[in-house]
Design an enzyme around this catalytic site. Structure first.
Site, mmCIF file in Angstrom:
data_model
loop_
_atom_site.group_PDB
_atom_site.id
_atom_site.type_symbol
_atom_site.label_atom_id
_atom_site.label_comp_id
_atom_site.label_asym_id
_atom_site.label_seq_id
_atom_site.Cartn_x
_atom_site.Cartn_y
_atom_site.Cartn_z
ATOM 1 N N ASN A 211 -3.843 -1.795 -14.223
ATOM 2 C CA ASN A 211 -5.275 -1.495 -14.168
ATOM 3 C C ASN A 211 -5.614 -0.937 -12.789
ATOM 4 O O ASN A 211 -4.740 -0.770 -11.952
ATOM 5 C CB ASN A 211 -6.088 -2.750 -14.497
ATOM 6 C CG ASN A 211 -5.830 -3.839 -13.493
ATOM 7 O OD1 ASN A 211 -6.202 -3.747 -12.343
ATOM 8 N ND2 ASN A 211 -5.134 -4.891 -13.935
ATOM 9 N N ASP A 280 -4.316 -8.680 -19.096
ATOM 10 C CA ASP A 280 -4.590 -9.629 -20.186
ATOM 11 C C ASP A 280 -3.491 -9.613 -21.242
ATOM 12 O O ASP A 280 -3.344 -10.555 -21.995
ATOM 13 C CB ASP A 280 -5.933 -9.285 -20.847
ATOM 14 C CG ASP A 280 -7.086 -9.672 -19.950
ATOM 15 O OD1 ASP A 280 -6.922 -10.625 -19.165
ATOM 16 O OD2 ASP A 280 -8.147 -9.019 -20.024
ATOM 17 N N PHE A 324 -12.839 -14.248 -9.848
ATOM 18 C CA PHE A 324 -13.489 -12.945 -9.662
ATOM 19 C C PHE A 324 -13.665 -12.317 -11.044
ATOM 20 O O PHE A 324 -12.715 -12.298 -11.825
ATOM 21 C CB PHE A 324 -12.643 -12.040 -8.756
ATOM 22 C CG PHE A 324 -12.670 -12.516 -7.327
ATOM 23 C CD1 PHE A 324 -11.946 -13.638 -6.946
ATOM 24 C CD2 PHE A 324 -13.451 -11.879 -6.387
ATOM 25 C CE1 PHE A 324 -11.998 -14.111 -5.640
ATOM 26 C CE2 PHE A 324 -13.511 -12.334 -5.081
ATOM 27 C CZ PHE A 324 -12.785 -13.455 -4.704
ATOM 28 N N LYS A 339 -17.383 -17.675 -17.599
ATOM 29 C CA LYS A 339 -16.017 -17.840 -17.079
ATOM 30 C C LYS A 339 -15.954 -18.923 -16.006
ATOM 31 O O LYS A 339 -14.946 -19.605 -15.854
ATOM 32 C CB LYS A 339 -15.496 -16.515 -16.514
ATOM 33 C CG LYS A 339 -15.179 -15.515 -17.608
ATOM 34 C CD LYS A 339 -14.707 -14.191 -17.058
ATOM 35 C CE LYS A 339 -14.610 -13.195 -18.207
ATOM 36 N NZ LYS A 339 -14.392 -11.826 -17.771
ATOM 37 N N LYS A 343 -13.210 -21.544 -17.062
ATOM 38 C CA LYS A 343 -11.982 -21.544 -16.256
ATOM 39 C C LYS A 343 -11.995 -22.652 -15.203
ATOM 40 O O LYS A 343 -11.113 -22.697 -14.345
ATOM 41 C CB LYS A 343 -11.798 -20.167 -15.592
ATOM 42 C CG LYS A 343 -11.499 -19.051 -16.603
ATOM 43 C CD LYS A 343 -11.377 -17.692 -15.927
ATOM 44 C CE LYS A 343 -11.216 -16.571 -16.925
ATOM 45 N NZ LYS A 343 -9.831 -16.093 -17.072
HETATM 46 N N1 CTP Z 1 -7.322 -14.416 -14.635
HETATM 47 C C1 CTP Z 1 -6.174 -15.168 -14.687
HETATM 48 N N2 CTP Z 1 -5.250 -14.924 -15.654
HETATM 49 C C2 CTP Z 1 -5.454 -13.984 -16.594
HETATM 50 C C3 CTP Z 1 -6.640 -13.217 -16.560
HETATM 51 C C4 CTP Z 1 -7.554 -13.457 -15.558
HETATM 52 O O1 CTP Z 1 -5.981 -16.037 -13.832
HETATM 53 N N3 CTP Z 1 -4.537 -13.780 -17.523
HETATM 54 C C5 CTP Z 1 -8.310 -14.696 -13.566
HETATM 55 C C6 CTP Z 1 -8.624 -13.505 -12.691
HETATM 56 O O2 CTP Z 1 -7.762 -13.434 -11.580
HETATM 57 C C7 CTP Z 1 -10.071 -13.763 -12.260
HETATM 58 C C8 CTP Z 1 -10.643 -14.532 -13.438
HETATM 59 O O3 CTP Z 1 -9.540 -15.049 -14.171
HETATM 60 O O4 CTP Z 1 -10.152 -14.555 -11.121
HETATM 61 C C9 CTP Z 1 -11.509 -13.697 -14.336
HETATM 62 O O5 CTP Z 1 -10.765 -12.563 -14.750
HETATM 63 P P1 CTP Z 1 -11.149 -11.726 -16.042
HETATM 64 O O6 CTP Z 1 -10.157 -10.634 -16.242
HETATM 65 O O7 CTP Z 1 -12.594 -11.351 -15.914
HETATM 66 O O8 CTP Z 1 -11.017 -12.873 -17.149
HETATM 67 P P2 CTP Z 1 -10.489 -12.821 -18.610
HETATM 68 O O9 CTP Z 1 -10.309 -14.253 -19.007
HETATM 69 O O10 CTP Z 1 -9.301 -11.957 -18.700
HETATM 70 O O11 CTP Z 1 -11.698 -12.207 -19.397
HETATM 71 P P3 CTP Z 1 -11.894 -10.788 -20.150
HETATM 72 O O12 CTP Z 1 -11.632 -11.075 -21.554
HETATM 73 O O13 CTP Z 1 -13.321 -10.417 -19.877
HETATM 74 O O14 CTP Z 1 -10.897 -9.840 -19.530
#
Ligand code: CTP
Length: 401
Positions: A211, A280, A324, A339, A343
């Site tokens: 990304n 993801d 973040f 989140k 989280k």
């Molecule tokens: N994060 C993580 N592990 C993942 C994805 C995200 O630890 N597999 C962490 C990122 O480093 C960030 C936080 O979770 O601090 C939010 O990331 P984000 O990509 O917005 O979260 P997602 O759960 O992936 O949500 P989305 O479906 O919106 O991508």
């Protein structure tokens, strides 16, 4: 802005790049600083006093021999300013600064200056590379002058090469960095782990999914935390950025590698700043040692990566987890807030990635720090380093509780 307005002397010397000093002056003023311009006599041939005095709100100082200069302020008073920026700086002025010659008001003010000084050289590439100029600039650097190195590009003389003065926006970034770097060491004794960059999920030995995250926000957080006395380790996922002395860096590539290193390090930290953009999805059938051949069609099966930050047992156990969230779309801020809870984070930093002027690959950001108790903080568009300091202000409040 985190810093309050400063008294700044802007020295303008006789180079065609003097027109860029006009823009620099405007930027410094809009950052809240009080700016006095000193022109060398030859610079007035490029840009007249009237332009600088109208924009700065002060008469321009030029003449060293007027006792009290035309601007009604002596070189000693000018030298009591917080900061001096000489942009553009010609080879002539750089040489005189190095030699301690003081035959105009700018040079006498420079010699009497006890605050930080920046020079932004501008000249022809052969002049810039001349051993005399290089030795003079090295002398100034050794004495603590901040050299904003010229860039490579088209030069006013029609040649292409080094010697083009750095852009005013970038000079402002350097000035802001210096102003925010003088922070109190209020994070001494705090162990901070930062994840930064974008993970790569391999398709085969030469291809991957990733990304747009560059890692700049994470590196700014690391630098700011280090400047405030914290012990800092960065887990860097594919970041092509400058490393700072005093910070430990561990390079990783994939989300699985990032997770492995993080799980080893997390127990020993006080604060985790999880700014890495973790993919993801990963490819379920990676051909790790070979290269996929070109065919009419291929199907990649993507499976979710594990949610790394959620799975780390921390927040509330004396360890603060900061997430973040780079969000798009109508309910972006609500999604970031969800989140925070899902989280199990101590705070989450939201930024709007639908805007092109901030965030990805940019030096600037505009963020909202969301707190579980709703005591949120909005940080208006600022450099990533300034945003980092505001995040760390919140971190400091949380670790002190
Ligand atoms: N994060 C993580 N592990 C993942 C994805 C995200 O630890 N597999 C962490 C990122 O480093 C960030 C936080 O979770 O601090 C939010 O990331 P984000 O990509 O917005 O979260 P997602 O759960 O992936 O949500 P989305 O479906 O919106 O991508």
């Amino acid at each position: 802005m985190q810093h309050s307005g400063k008294n700044i002397v802007l020295g303008v010397t006789g180079s065609i790049a003097a027109y860029k000093a006009v823009e620099l002056l405007r930027l410094l003023k809009s950052d809240g600083h009080d700016v006095h311009v000193i022109q060398t006599p030859s610079s007035a041939r490029f840009v007249g006093e009237a332009t600088f005095s109208a924009l700065s709100g002060h008469a321009v100082a030029v003449d060293a021999f007027a006792g009290e200069s035309a601007a009604g302020i002596s070189h000693i008073e000018l030298a009591r300013s917080d900061l001096m920026i000489i942009a553009p700086a010609t080879a002539n002025t750089i040489g005189k600064m190095a030699a301690g010659i003081a035959d105009n008001l700018l040079l006498t003010s420079y010699l009497a200056m006890d605050g930080p000084v920046f020079v932004a050289p501008a000249m022809n590439q052969y002049m810039w590379h001349h051993v005399a100029v290089q030795e003079n600039i090295a002398t100034l650097e050794r004495r603590g002058v901040h050299n904003i190195r010229p860039k490579t590009g088209n030069l006013a003389c029609g040649e292409f090469g080094d010697g083009r003065m750095e852009e005013p926006e970038q000079i402002l970034v350097r000035v802001r960095e210096l102003l925010t770097a003088n922070q109190p060491a209020d994070l001494e004794g705090v162990d901070i782990l930062v994840t930064a960059g974008a993970t790569r999920e391999l398709i085969d030995a030469v291809r991957f999914i990733t990304n747009r995250s560059s890692g700049r926000m994470g590196f700014a957080l690391a630098k700011a935390a280090r400047d405030r006395g914290a012990s800092v380790t960065v887990i860097a996922a594919n970041c092509a950025l400058e490393h700072h002395p005093g910070i430990r860096y561990i390079d990783v590539q994939t989300s699985a590698e990032l997770q492995e290193v993080l799980e080893q390090k997390f127990d020993k930290c006080n604060v985790l700043l999880m700014s890495a953009a973790v993919a993801d999805y990963k490819v379920s059938t990676t051909t790790a040692t070979g290269k996929l051949e070109r065919k009419s069609e291929i199907h990649l099966r993507l499976v979710p990566t594990s949610d790394i930050v959620s799975n780390l047992k921390g927040n509330g156990n004396g360890r603060l987890k900061v997430g973040f969230a780079a969000e798009f779309g109508a309910d972006k801020i609500e999604r970031a807030r969800r989140k925070l809870e899902e989280k199990n984070l101590g705070m989450i930093v939201f930024n709007d990635v639908s805007r092109a002027d901030i965030g990805f690959e940019s030096e600037e950001n505009e963020i909202t720090i969301l707190m579980p108790d709703g005591n949120d903080e909005f940080v208006e568009k600022a450099t990533k380093l300034e945003c980092a300091h505001r995040i760390l202000d919140k971190v400091r409040e949380s670790v002190r509780q």
